[in-house]
Write an enzyme that holds these catalytic residues in place. Structure first.
Site, PDB file in Angstrom:
ATOM      1  N   HIS A  71      -1.688  -5.887  44.965  1.00 50.98           N
ATOM      2  CA  HIS A  71      -2.030  -4.819  44.136  1.00 50.98           C
ATOM      3  C   HIS A  71      -2.164  -3.762  45.152  1.00 50.98           C
ATOM      4  CE1 HIS A  71      -4.184  -7.445  40.793  1.00 50.98           C
ATOM      5  NE2 HIS A  71      -3.079  -7.636  40.835  1.00 50.98           N
TER       6      HIS A  71
ATOM      7  N   GLU B  72      -0.483 -16.791  37.784  1.00 46.68           N
ATOM      8  CA  GLU B  72       0.814 -16.299  37.887  1.00 46.68           C
ATOM      9  C   GLU B  72       1.638 -17.633  38.328  1.00 46.68           C
ATOM     10  OE1 GLU B  72       1.328 -13.703  36.337  1.00 46.68           O
ATOM     11  OE2 GLU B  72      -0.468 -12.369  36.710  1.00 46.68           O
TER      12      GLU B  72
ATOM     13  N   HIS C 266       0.644  -2.241  37.869  1.00 42.73           N
ATOM     14  CA  HIS C 266       0.038  -3.539  37.904  1.00 42.73           C
ATOM     15  C   HIS C 266       0.240  -4.040  39.579  1.00 42.73           C
ATOM     16  CE1 HIS C 266      -0.820  -7.947  37.052  1.00 42.73           C
ATOM     17  NE2 HIS C 266      -1.024  -7.819  38.344  1.00 42.73           N
TER      18      HIS C 266
ATOM     19  N   GLU D 234      13.201   3.204  58.238  1.00 41.27           N
ATOM     20  CA  GLU D 234      13.476   1.729  58.315  1.00 41.27           C
ATOM     21  C   GLU D 234      13.569   1.016  56.934  1.00 41.27           C
ATOM     22  OE1 GLU D 234       8.832   0.772  58.732  1.00 41.27           O
ATOM     23  OE2 GLU D 234      10.063  -0.684  59.392  1.00 41.27           O
TER      24      GLU D 234
HETATM   25  O1  2HA Z   1      -5.962 -11.905  39.382  1.00 41.12           O
HETATM   26  O2  2HA Z   1      -3.200 -10.496  40.356  1.00 41.12           O
HETATM   27  O3  2HA Z   1      -1.818 -10.795  38.142  1.00 41.12           O
HETATM   28  C1  2HA Z   1      -4.579 -12.172  39.716  1.00 41.12           C
HETATM   29  C2  2HA Z   1      -3.527 -11.404  39.536  1.00 41.12           C
HETATM   30  C3  2HA Z   1      -2.812 -11.469  38.282  1.00 41.12           C
HETATM   31 ZN    ZN Z   2      -1.907  -9.187  39.620  1.00 42.97          ZN
END
Ligand code: 2HA
Ligand code: ZN
Length: 276
Positions: A141, A115, A210, A169
């Protein structure tokens, strides 16, 4: 100074470790970057040995010559404090902001996070938008916020308002609200462009199905932002698991009162009338 003794490197590692302990980084999930201050680069200068220039995959001319700490592609947050030299790296950008070279770390090979385009484009936007104070971009995540991307409308209005309501908050911690990127293929320029567009307005962007991106001035503020958003999402998930409605909640006028006392501006577009 030894890299691993430098405060900015310790802060980076602690953030990764804290995220791991929260359960936000299964396998190689998530990535972290930090725009290093010039004096911090100087403090570790003798540790650096620059490698070959490689393409970033995006152009970030405003970041020309800047240095970043970044987690490695395919590397595990779990391992950042256990084998730091293998898990992340310090990179330098070239004079055009189109190529990078690894100056420290990733000793067993590899590249910066997949990323990297999103991280650097977000840094570039924040350098302009937040008076240059933001230095940390963090992607994780967290399960509850991801769960909500299947249940709430994928809009800034819905996510901001629902999460504001779950913890008093929240409007103080993220008064500008939350941006939402619809599902897209991760890792490329397209999702980087979409995310960085939202980062002009927000410090938080949800990636549907995601995860979450947060931007902040330092590690504490950025981690704290991620933590606050996810905590609020957890409360909403718990509430919805108990019952589909709210018996009572924080109302638009309550938010207006809060804004006055806490001296934050809460955009009226989030304070719409609704029935729950
Ligand atoms: O594996 O989170 O978005 C790394 C990530 C890709
Ligand atoms: Zn990711």
């Amino acid at each position: 100074m030894n890299m691993l003794d430098a405060e900015f490197v310790k802060g980076f590692m602690r953030t990764a470790e804290d995220g791991w302990l929260q359960g936000w980084h299964e396998r190689n999930g998530g990535n972290l970057s930090y725009r290093v201050k010039p004096e911090e680069v100087e403090s570790v200068r003798e540790e650096l040995s620059p490698g070959e220039w490689r393409p970033i995959g995006a152009a970030v001319p405003r970041l020309a010559g800047e240095y970043f700490l970044v987690t490695g592609s395919g590397k595990y947050f779990r391992n950042v404090t256990i084998k730091p030299e293998d898990s992340f790296c310090l990179i330098e950008l070239d004079g055009e902001g189109e190529n990078y070279r690894i100056c420290w770390g990733l000793v067993n090979g590899g590249r910066p996070t997949s990323e990297l385009p999103t991280h650097l484009m977000n840094h570039e936007v924040k350098l302009a938008a937040a008076g240059g104070k933001h230095r940390v971009i963090y992607h994780a995540h967290p399960a509850n916020i991801i769960a909500l991307t299947f249940a709430l409308p994928p809009t800034s209005e819905a996510f901001t308002r629902e999460l504001w309501e779950m913890a008093t908050e929240c409007p103080v911690v993220f008064p500008d609200g939350i941006g939402v990127v619809p599902w897209m293929v991760p890792g490329g320029r397209e999702i980087a462009v979409a995310t960085s567009e939202l980062m002009k307005e927000y410090d938080v962007a949800v990636w549907a199905h995601h995860g979450l991106f947060c931007s902040g001035e330092d590690f504490d503020l950025t981690f704290g932002l991620m933590h606050t958003v996810e905590k609020s999402a957890e409360i909403l998930v718990k509430l919805r698991s108990m019952q589909p409605y709210k018996r009572q909640t924080i109302r638009p006028d309550d938010f207006r009162d809060l804004a006055k006392d806490f001296k934050v501006e809460l955009p009226e577009r989030y304070l719409y009338e609704k029935n729950d």
